[in-house]
Motif scaffolding. Structure first.
Motif, PDB file in Angstrom:
ATOM      1  N   TYR A  88       0.847  -1.177   0.000  1.00  0.00           N
ATOM      2  CA  TYR A  88       0.000   0.000   0.000  1.00  0.00           C
ATOM      3  C   TYR A  88       0.889   1.235   0.000  1.00  0.00           C
ATOM      4  O   TYR A  88       2.080   1.163   0.302  1.00  0.00           O
ATOM      5  N   ARG A  89       0.299   2.373  -0.314  1.00  0.00           N
ATOM      6  CA  ARG A  89       1.023   3.620  -0.207  1.00  0.00           C
ATOM      7  C   ARG A  89       0.085   4.725   0.250  1.00  0.00           C
ATOM      8  O   ARG A  89      -1.125   4.656   0.042  1.00  0.00           O
ATOM      9  N   GLN A  90       0.674   5.726   0.873  1.00  0.00           N
ATOM     10  CA  GLN A  90      -0.090   6.866   1.356  1.00  0.00           C
ATOM     11  C   GLN A  90       0.707   8.135   1.101  1.00  0.00           C
ATOM     12  O   GLN A  90       1.799   8.308   1.639  1.00  0.00           O
ATOM     13  N   ALA A  91       0.150   9.005   0.275  1.00  0.00           N
ATOM     14  CA  ALA A  91       0.749  10.287  -0.023  1.00  0.00           C
ATOM     15  C   ALA A  91       0.203  11.332   0.941  1.00  0.00           C
ATOM     16  O   ALA A  91      -0.887  11.157   1.503  1.00  0.00           O
ATOM     17  N   PRO A  92       0.920  12.433   1.143  1.00  0.00           N
ATOM     18  CA  PRO A  92       0.434  13.473   2.042  1.00  0.00           C
ATOM     19  C   PRO A  92      -0.946  13.975   1.652  1.00  0.00           C
ATOM     20  O   PRO A  92      -1.198  14.286   0.484  1.00  0.00           O
ATOM     21  N   GLY A  93      -1.847  14.027   2.620  1.00  0.00           N
ATOM     22  CA  GLY A  93      -3.194  14.508   2.378  1.00  0.00           C
ATOM     23  C   GLY A  93      -4.120  13.528   1.706  1.00  0.00           C
ATOM     24  O   GLY A  93      -5.265  13.883   1.399  1.00  0.00           O
ATOM     25  N   LYS A  94      -3.660  12.308   1.466  1.00  0.00           N
ATOM     26  CA  LYS A  94      -4.478  11.306   0.806  1.00  0.00           C
ATOM     27  C   LYS A  94      -4.640  10.071   1.682  1.00  0.00           C
ATOM     28  O   LYS A  94      -3.857   9.832   2.600  1.00  0.00           O
ATOM     29  N   GLN A  95      -5.667   9.292   1.382  1.00  0.00           N
ATOM     30  CA  GLN A  95      -5.886   8.047   2.091  1.00  0.00           C
ATOM     31  C   GLN A  95      -4.948   6.963   1.572  1.00  0.00           C
ATOM     32  O   GLN A  95      -4.457   7.032   0.444  1.00  0.00           O
ATOM     33  N   ARG A  96      -4.709   5.977   2.407  1.00  0.00           N
ATOM     34  CA  ARG A  96      -3.880   4.857   2.006  1.00  0.00           C
ATOM     35  C   ARG A  96      -4.583   4.063   0.904  1.00  0.00           C
ATOM     36  O   ARG A  96      -5.782   3.799   0.989  1.00  0.00           O
ATOM     37  N   GLU A  97      -3.829   3.686  -0.125  1.00  0.00           N
ATOM     38  CA  GLU A  97      -4.380   2.952  -1.245  1.00  0.00           C
ATOM     39  C   GLU A  97      -3.542   1.719  -1.539  1.00  0.00           C
ATOM     40  O   GLU A  97      -2.326   1.713  -1.327  1.00  0.00           O
ATOM     41  N   VAL A  98      -4.195   0.695  -2.052  1.00  0.00           N
ATOM     42  CA  VAL A  98      -3.481  -0.516  -2.411  1.00  0.00           C
ATOM     43  C   VAL A  98      -2.753  -0.304  -3.729  1.00  0.00           C
ATOM     44  O   VAL A  98      -3.280   0.310  -4.658  1.00  0.00           O
ATOM     45  N   VAL A  99      -1.532  -0.782  -3.797  1.00  0.00           N
ATOM     46  CA  VAL A  99      -0.707  -0.673  -4.990  1.00  0.00           C
ATOM     47  C   VAL A  99      -0.653  -1.998  -5.733  1.00  0.00           C
ATOM     48  O   VAL A  99      -0.843  -2.062  -6.947  1.00  0.00           O
ATOM     49  N   ALA A 100      -0.371  -3.066  -5.013  1.00  0.00           N
ATOM     50  CA  ALA A 100      -0.241  -4.387  -5.611  1.00  0.00           C
ATOM     51  C   ALA A 100      -0.432  -5.441  -4.547  1.00  0.00           C
ATOM     52  O   ALA A 100      -0.150  -5.212  -3.368  1.00  0.00           O
ATOM     53  N   GLY A 101      -0.914  -6.594  -4.959  1.00  0.00           N
ATOM     54  CA  GLY A 101      -1.074  -7.720  -4.064  1.00  0.00           C
ATOM     55  C   GLY A 101      -0.679  -9.003  -4.765  1.00  0.00           C
ATOM     56  O   GLY A 101      -0.641  -9.067  -5.993  1.00  0.00           O
ATOM     57  N   ILE A 102      -0.390 -10.019  -3.963  1.00  0.00           N
ATOM     58  CA  ILE A 102       0.006 -11.305  -4.516  1.00  0.00           C
ATOM     59  C   ILE A 102      -0.483 -12.413  -3.592  1.00  0.00           C
ATOM     60  O   ILE A 102      -0.352 -12.333  -2.373  1.00  0.00           O
ATOM     61  N   THR A 103      -1.076 -13.443  -4.173  1.00  0.00           N
ATOM     62  CA  THR A 103      -1.609 -14.551  -3.401  1.00  0.00           C
ATOM     63  C   THR A 103      -0.492 -15.500  -3.001  1.00  0.00           C
ATOM     64  O   THR A 103       0.652 -15.383  -3.438  1.00  0.00           O
ATOM     65  N   SER A 104      -0.843 -16.472  -2.167  1.00  0.00           N
ATOM     66  CA  SER A 104       0.140 -17.449  -1.721  1.00  0.00           C
ATOM     67  C   SER A 104       0.677 -18.299  -2.863  1.00  0.00           C
ATOM     68  O   SER A 104       1.795 -18.811  -2.775  1.00  0.00           O
TER      69      SER A 104
END
Length: 115
Positions: free
Chosen positions: A37-53
């Motif tokens: 995830y990432r969070q920029a100043p003044g913004k909500q945390r957002e998902v960037v990438a995910g990976i399953t098992s």
């Protein structure tokens, strides 16, 4: 208890690359989904990438074609290869790991991309 250790952030210029790492540790560790995830100043945390098992990845539209998520199950580590970085990628990046029903978060690593 699962502990996550992040590394790889830094200051780069537009078009350059960074590789983030997140290593998980804990007793009787069984990791399911891993994500960034990432969070920029003044913004909500957002998902960037995910990976399953099993290694199946997914990406936010904003990073498709530029970022690659991967994992090494033997090392309990997830990576995020970030290529062709843009100023809008500037944020604190957080590793997220699901162990059973519980989500664990890394402490965050700063990525700054200058124009």
């Amino acid at each position: 208890q699962v502990q996550l250790a992040e590394s790889g952030g830094g200051l780069v210029q537009t078009g350059e690359s960074l590789r983030l790492s997140c290593a998980a540790s804990g007793s009787r560790l069984v990791i399911n989904t891993m994500a960034w995830y990432r969070q920029a100043p003044g913004k909500q945390r957002e998902v960037v990438a995910g990976i399953t098992s099993s290694g199946r990845p997914n990406y936010a539209d904003s990073v498709k074609g530029r970022f690659t998520i991967s994992r090494d199950n033997a090392k309990n580590t997830v990576y995020l290869q970030m290529n062709n970085l843009k100023p809008e990628d500037t944020a604190v990046y957080y590793c997220n790991v699901f162990a059973g029903p519980t989500a664990y978060w890394g402490q965050g690593t700063q990525v700054t991309v200058s124009s």
